[in-house]
Design an enzyme around this catalytic site. Structure first.
Site, PDB file in Angstrom:
ATOM      1  N   ARG A 155      -4.139 -28.009 -38.776  1.00 38.81           N
ATOM      2  CA  ARG A 155      -4.786 -28.552 -37.586  1.00 38.81           C
ATOM      3  C   ARG A 155      -3.838 -28.484 -36.407  1.00 38.81           C
ATOM      4  O   ARG A 155      -2.654 -28.777 -36.529  1.00 38.81           O
ATOM      5  CB  ARG A 155      -5.164 -30.022 -37.783  1.00 38.81           C
ATOM      6  CG  ARG A 155      -6.230 -30.377 -38.773  1.00 38.81           C
ATOM      7  CD  ARG A 155      -7.673 -30.143 -38.394  1.00 38.81           C
ATOM      8  NE  ARG A 155      -8.029 -29.818 -37.046  1.00 38.81           N
ATOM      9  CZ  ARG A 155      -8.495 -30.676 -36.121  1.00 38.81           C
ATOM     10  NH1 ARG A 155      -8.624 -31.951 -36.404  1.00 38.81           N
ATOM     11  NH2 ARG A 155      -8.858 -30.249 -34.927  1.00 38.81           N
ATOM     12  N   HIS A 158      -3.230 -32.928 -31.945  1.00 38.74           N
ATOM     13  CA  HIS A 158      -4.350 -33.534 -31.225  1.00 38.74           C
ATOM     14  C   HIS A 158      -4.249 -35.053 -31.272  1.00 38.74           C
ATOM     15  O   HIS A 158      -3.566 -35.624 -32.132  1.00 38.74           O
ATOM     16  CB  HIS A 158      -5.690 -33.085 -31.814  1.00 38.74           C
ATOM     17  CG  HIS A 158      -5.886 -33.472 -33.248  1.00 38.74           C
ATOM     18  ND1 HIS A 158      -5.358 -32.749 -34.293  1.00 38.74           N
ATOM     19  CD2 HIS A 158      -6.526 -34.522 -33.822  1.00 38.74           C
ATOM     20  CE1 HIS A 158      -5.677 -33.321 -35.441  1.00 38.74           C
ATOM     21  NE2 HIS A 158      -6.378 -34.410 -35.187  1.00 38.74           N
ATOM     22  N   HIS A 160      -6.895 -38.411 -31.190  1.00 37.57           N
ATOM     23  CA  HIS A 160      -8.269 -38.884 -31.261  1.00 37.57           C
ATOM     24  C   HIS A 160      -8.507 -39.934 -30.173  1.00 37.57           C
ATOM     25  O   HIS A 160      -7.684 -40.832 -29.981  1.00 37.57           O
ATOM     26  CB  HIS A 160      -8.549 -39.517 -32.624  1.00 37.57           C
ATOM     27  CG  HIS A 160      -8.398 -38.569 -33.773  1.00 37.57           C
ATOM     28  ND1 HIS A 160      -9.465 -37.911 -34.334  1.00 37.57           N
ATOM     29  CD2 HIS A 160      -7.298 -38.166 -34.468  1.00 37.57           C
ATOM     30  CE1 HIS A 160      -9.033 -37.152 -35.335  1.00 37.57           C
ATOM     31  NE2 HIS A 160      -7.724 -37.282 -35.424  1.00 37.57           N
TER      32      HIS A 160
END
Length: 231
Positions: A155, A158, A160
């Site tokens: 992934r 990032h 959330h």
């Protein structure tokens, strides 16, 4: 490996929203040797704040504060505006974030990535948008992590975000990505957004004016909670 922490209770034994919120509130006061996150934010993100109903404190937006030592990794500032579909400011609204640490690991028992936990970083924060619709977090840039969705799957880095707009239909749970990440083109979650323009709305922008000398890099990311340009 889940892209965010995941827990479940046995059938017929799911915790009530009230007990869930009380357990989550304890995480907001976590200390370095506190246990891993007791709850998946997904369990409550559709009906309640992810990290408790108590008042938002002045240090809740600084994920690097409140620990005996400094967290490991690139300190960064993430700031922006929260707008409605007509470009009007959305002031006084709750913004919550959760993320992996610099090694790409969440503080949650379901995350078995062998990267180490950081005793000085819990990875959760929140704030209220100001009168000028702004929000601001100080945090550590999260690392990428393997998630076993396909061969050699990673992934991208990032954060959330959970954002409350002015109505129930404006509740937004999404992910913010960093520019130039080599994993963006390989990530099926990011690439599942078919429109290139819509994908670009999930990318933060490096902001040298927001960057503080010898302290933290700056990234700007505006959030639109409704309308055709919704984030």
């Amino acid at each position: 490996m889940p892209s965010q922490p995941n827990t479940s209770a046995p059938a017929g034994q799911r915790p009530s929203p009230g007990s869930t919120i009380r357990r989550i509130a304890a995480v907001c006061c976590a200390i370095p040797n506190a246990p891993c996150w007791p709850i998946d934010p997904e369990e409550v993100e559709r009906r309640a704040p992810c990290f408790g109903e108590r008042e938002v404190g002045p240090l809740d937006a600084d994920l690097t504060a409140g620990h005996p030592g400094e967290p490991i990794g690139e300190r960064c500032i993430v700031a922006g505006r929260v707008l409605d579909g007509a470009g009007r400011p959305v002031a006084g609204q709750l913004v919550e974030i959760w993320q992996a640490n610099a090694g790409g690991r969440y503080r949650h028992h379901a995350d078995q990535h062998p990267a180490p936990l950081d005793p000085n970083f819990t990875g959760v924060g929140r704030c209220l948008t100001g009168a000028d619709d702004s929000y601001r977090f100080v945090t550590i840039k999260p690392g990428p992590y393997p998630w076993r969705n396909h061969h050699n799957a990673w992934r991208p880095a990032h954060i959330h975000f959970s954002v409350f707009g002015t109505a129930f239909t404006q509740r937004l749970v999404t992910q913010m990505y960093f520019p130039g990440d080599p994993f963006l083109g390989l990530d099926p979650i990011f690439q599942s957004i078919m429109e290139p323009v819509a994908r670009q709305r999930l990318l933060a922008t490096y902001d040298h004016g927001l960057t503080e000398p010898e302290y933290a890099t700056g990234y700007r990311w505006d959030i639109v909670v409704s309308g055709s340009c919704r984030t």
